[in-house]
Write a protein that holds these residues in place. Structure first.
Motif, PDB file in Angstrom:
ATOM      1  N   SER A  24     -21.380 -32.701 -10.021  1.00 30.06           N
ATOM      2  CA  SER A  24     -20.980 -33.005 -11.405  1.00 30.06           C
ATOM      3  C   SER A  24     -21.505 -31.944 -12.363  1.00 30.06           C
ATOM      4  O   SER A  24     -21.774 -32.222 -13.529  1.00 30.06           O
ATOM      5  N   GLU A  25     -21.631 -30.722 -11.866  1.00 31.69           N
ATOM      6  CA  GLU A  25     -22.146 -29.635 -12.703  1.00 31.69           C
ATOM      7  C   GLU A  25     -21.109 -29.104 -13.678  1.00 31.69           C
ATOM      8  O   GLU A  25     -21.384 -28.153 -14.420  1.00 31.69           O
ATOM      9  N   TYR A  26     -19.942 -29.728 -13.699  1.00 26.66           N
ATOM     10  CA  TYR A  26     -18.973 -29.419 -14.756  1.00 26.66           C
ATOM     11  C   TYR A  26     -19.592 -29.727 -16.119  1.00 26.66           C
ATOM     12  O   TYR A  26     -19.189 -29.141 -17.131  1.00 26.66           O
ATOM     13  N   ALA A  27     -20.576 -30.607 -16.125  1.00 25.95           N
ATOM     14  CA  ALA A  27     -21.279 -30.922 -17.374  1.00 25.95           C
ATOM     15  C   ALA A  27     -21.849 -29.663 -18.016  1.00 25.95           C
ATOM     16  O   ALA A  27     -21.870 -29.530 -19.246  1.00 25.95           O
ATOM     17  N   PHE A  28     -22.279 -28.682 -17.183  1.00 20.86           N
ATOM     18  CA  PHE A  28     -22.908 -27.477 -17.711  1.00 20.86           C
ATOM     19  C   PHE A  28     -21.925 -26.593 -18.472  1.00 20.86           C
ATOM     20  O   PHE A  28     -22.348 -25.688 -19.194  1.00 20.86           O
ATOM     21  N   SER A  29     -20.636 -26.827 -18.286  1.00 23.89           N
ATOM     22  CA  SER A  29     -19.627 -26.006 -18.957  1.00 23.89           C
ATOM     23  C   SER A  29     -19.569 -26.274 -20.453  1.00 23.89           C
ATOM     24  O   SER A  29     -19.008 -25.484 -21.214  1.00 23.89           O
ATOM     25  N   ASN A  30     -20.094 -27.416 -20.869  1.00 27.67           N
ATOM     26  CA  ASN A  30     -20.134 -27.811 -22.280  1.00 27.67           C
ATOM     27  C   ASN A  30     -18.744 -27.936 -22.913  1.00 27.67           C
ATOM     28  O   ASN A  30     -18.547 -27.631 -24.087  1.00 27.67           O
ATOM     29  N   GLN A  31     -17.788 -28.409 -22.125  1.00 24.59           N
ATOM     30  CA  GLN A  31     -16.439 -28.669 -22.649  1.00 24.59           C
ATOM     31  C   GLN A  31     -16.433 -30.025 -23.346  1.00 24.59           C
ATOM     32  O   GLN A  31     -15.890 -31.015 -22.855  1.00 24.59           O
ATOM     33  N   THR A  32     -17.073 -30.068 -24.509  1.00 24.36           N
ATOM     34  CA  THR A  32     -17.346 -31.350 -25.175  1.00 24.36           C
ATOM     35  C   THR A  32     -16.094 -32.101 -25.604  1.00 24.36           C
ATOM     36  O   THR A  32     -16.167 -33.296 -25.897  1.00 24.36           O
ATOM     37  N   GLY A  33     -14.967 -31.418 -25.674  1.00 28.18           N
ATOM     38  CA  GLY A  33     -13.738 -32.098 -26.061  1.00 28.18           C
ATOM     39  C   GLY A  33     -13.003 -32.734 -24.899  1.00 28.18           C
ATOM     40  O   GLY A  33     -11.974 -33.391 -25.090  1.00 28.18           O
ATOM     41  N   ASP A  34     -13.508 -32.580 -23.688  1.00 26.98           N
ATOM     42  CA  ASP A  34     -12.848 -33.063 -22.476  1.00 26.98           C
ATOM     43  C   ASP A  34     -13.506 -34.368 -22.021  1.00 26.98           C
ATOM     44  O   ASP A  34     -14.723 -34.428 -21.836  1.00 26.98           O
ATOM     45  N   SER A  35     -12.697 -35.402 -21.825  1.00 25.16           N
ATOM     46  CA  SER A  35     -13.245 -36.686 -21.382  1.00 25.16           C
ATOM     47  C   SER A  35     -13.903 -36.577 -20.016  1.00 25.16           C
ATOM     48  O   SER A  35     -14.866 -37.300 -19.726  1.00 25.16           O
ATOM     49  N   HIS A  36     -13.407 -35.679 -19.160  1.00 25.72           N
ATOM     50  CA  HIS A  36     -14.029 -35.491 -17.850  1.00 25.72           C
ATOM     51  C   HIS A  36     -15.421 -34.865 -17.975  1.00 25.72           C
ATOM     52  O   HIS A  36     -16.277 -35.091 -17.120  1.00 25.72           O
ATOM     53  N   TRP A  37     -15.621 -34.096 -19.030  1.00 21.72           N
ATOM     54  CA  TRP A  37     -16.958 -33.559 -19.282  1.00 21.72           C
ATOM     55  C   TRP A  37     -17.939 -34.691 -19.583  1.00 21.72           C
ATOM     56  O   TRP A  37     -19.077 -34.684 -19.100  1.00 21.72           O
TER      57      TRP A  37
END
Length: 343
Positions: A24-37
Motif C-alpha cells: 500500500s505504498e501508493y500512499a507515498f505518492s501523495n495523490q491526495t485527490g485520489d480516493s484510492h490514495w
C-alpha cells in the motif's frame, strides 16, 4: 517453558500486516485527490502495528531468558539465528536489485560492506538492525525486567514514552530535529526499548477491565487521528507526511499496545488441539523467511504492471497472495537442511 499461543497468532497476523504495508505504498505518492490514495493511507495506518508487535513478542519471550539458559546459550540461539539470514539475504538483495530494477551492475565487496553498515541494501531490513541491537542489549535489560522491579520498569517506560513518543514525536510532526535531551538520555530513550519492555510488561501484568477499555478506546481514537492527520497534513504541506503514523509516536504506540493486549486478554488461557498447535507453530515459524523474501514477489509484480500499485486489487488482493506464496515457499525451504538456517 509455557507456550503462549496468542503470540503465535500475533506473529502470523503481524507477518501478514507487513505485506499489506509494503503493498500500500501508493500512499507515498501523495495523490491526495485520489480516493484510492486515501484507502492506501488507511491501510498504512491500520497495519502500522506490525513490526512493533514483533518487537513486543521478542521482549515478552526473551527478557526472561535467564530462567531457561545462560547468556552464552542465549547468544547462540538468538544472534546466530538472525545473523545468518540477515547476511545471506542482504547479499542476495545486493546481487538481485540491479537486475530487478534494470540498473547498471557495479558489484564490489566494499560497496556490499558499506550497504550493510549503512542499511542501504534493502530498506525493509531496518528491522534486523533493531532486533540485533536488542539481542546485544538483552543481557543488560534482562537484569532489570523482573517482577520485583515493577516501579523501576515503569520509570523506564515512562521516560521512553515522554521523550520518544511525545516530545520527539511532536518535533518530528513539525519537521524539526529531535531535542538534545533525547540524545543526552541514552539509556531509556532509545526508541525501540519501549516496545521490548512493554511486551514483557503486558505479558506479566494484568490490566484491569477499566484499563483495558481505556486502552482500546484510546487505540480507536489514535487510529482515527493518524488517518485524519496524515491526510490533512499531506494535503496542506504538499508532501506525504509519513511521520504522523510513526511507530515511535504516541498514537502508533497506543495502537500497538492495544493489539497486543487484546489478543493476550482473549487468548492467554487458550489451549488449542495438538493439530492446531502444530499448524500455528509451522506458520508462525515462517515469519522471518516471509519477511526477507516477500518483497521479491512485490518487485516482480511491479516490473510487469508498473502502474498497478494504485488499484484495489494490488492493495487488497496482492498482499494475501504474496503472503500465501511466500509462506508456502518458506515451508518448503525449511524442509531442506542447507536452506533451513536462512529462513
Amino acid at each position: 517453558m509455557k507456550r503462549y499461543y496468542y503470540m503465535d497468532i500475533l506473529t502470523i497476523l503481524a507477518t501478514i500486516a507487513v505485506v499489506f504495508l509494503h503493498s500500500s505504498e501508493y500512499a507515498f505518492s501523495n495523490q491526495t485527490g485520489d480516493s484510492h490514495w486515501i484507502i492506501a493511507v488507511v491501510l498504512q495506518v491500520t497495519f502500522i502495528w506490525a513490526v512493533p508487535i514483533f518487537f513486543m513478542i521478542s521482549g515478552a519471550n526473551l527478557l526472561d531468558y535467564r530462567e531457561r539458559y545462560d547468556t552464552v546459550t542465549f547468544f547462540k540461539k538468538r544472534v546466530l539465528r538472525v545473523v545468518a539470514p540477515f547476511l545471506f539475504w542482504s547479499f542476495i538483495w545486493y546481487i538481485m536489485t540491479p537486475v530487478l530494477l534494470h540498473q547498471p551492475e557495479n558489484y564490489h565487496i566494499s560497496y556490499f560492506i558499506d550497504g550493510i553498515m549503512h542499511g542501504k541494501i534493502q530498506p525493509v531490513f531496518w528491522y534486523f538492525y533493531v532486533i540485533l541491537g536488542f539481542y546485544i542489549s538483552a543481557p543488560l535489560i534482562s537484569k532489570l525486567t523482573n517482577l520485583s522491579n515493577r516501579r523501576l520498569i515503569l520509570y523506564l517506560l515512562g521516560i521512553n514514552l515522554l521523550f520518544v513518543n511525545l516530545i520527539s514525536y511532536y518535533y518530528t510532526l513539525r519537521n524539526q530535529p529531535t531535542t538534545s535531551f533525547q540524545d543526552g538520555i541514552q539509556i531509556g530513550t532509545a526508541g525501540s526499548i519501549g516496545f521490548f519492555v512493554f511486551g514483557w510488561y503486558l505479558k506479566h501484568y494484568l490490566l484491569t477491565k477499566f484499563q483495558q477499555h481505556i486502552l482500546y478506546t484510546a487505540a480507536g481514537i489514535s487510529w482515527l487521528i493518524m488517518i485524519i492527520g496524515t491526510c490533512y497534513l499531506s494535503y496542506h504541506r504538499q508532501e506525504f507526511q509519513r511521520n504522523v503514523y510513526s511507530i515511535w509516536g504516541i498514537f502508533g504506540l497506543i495502537l500497538s499496545l492495544a493489539i497486543f493486549e487484546l489478543f493476550k486478554n482473549k487468548l492467554q488461557q487458550w489451549e488449542p488441539s495438538s493439530k492446531t498447535r502444530h499448524i500455528l507453530s509451522r506458520i508462525s515459524g515462517t515469519s522471518l523467511g516471509v519477511y526477507v523474501i516477500h518483497e521479491f514477489f512485490i518487485y516482480w509484480v511491479d516490473q510487469r504492471w508498473p502502474h498497478a500499485n494504485h488499484s484495489l486489487k494490488y492493495m487488497l488482493l496482492l498482499p494475501v497472495c504474496v503472503w500465501l506464496v511466500s509462506t508456502g515457499l518458506v515451508m518448503v525451504m525449511q524442509r531442506i537442511k542447507i536452506l533451513k538456517k536462512i529462513v
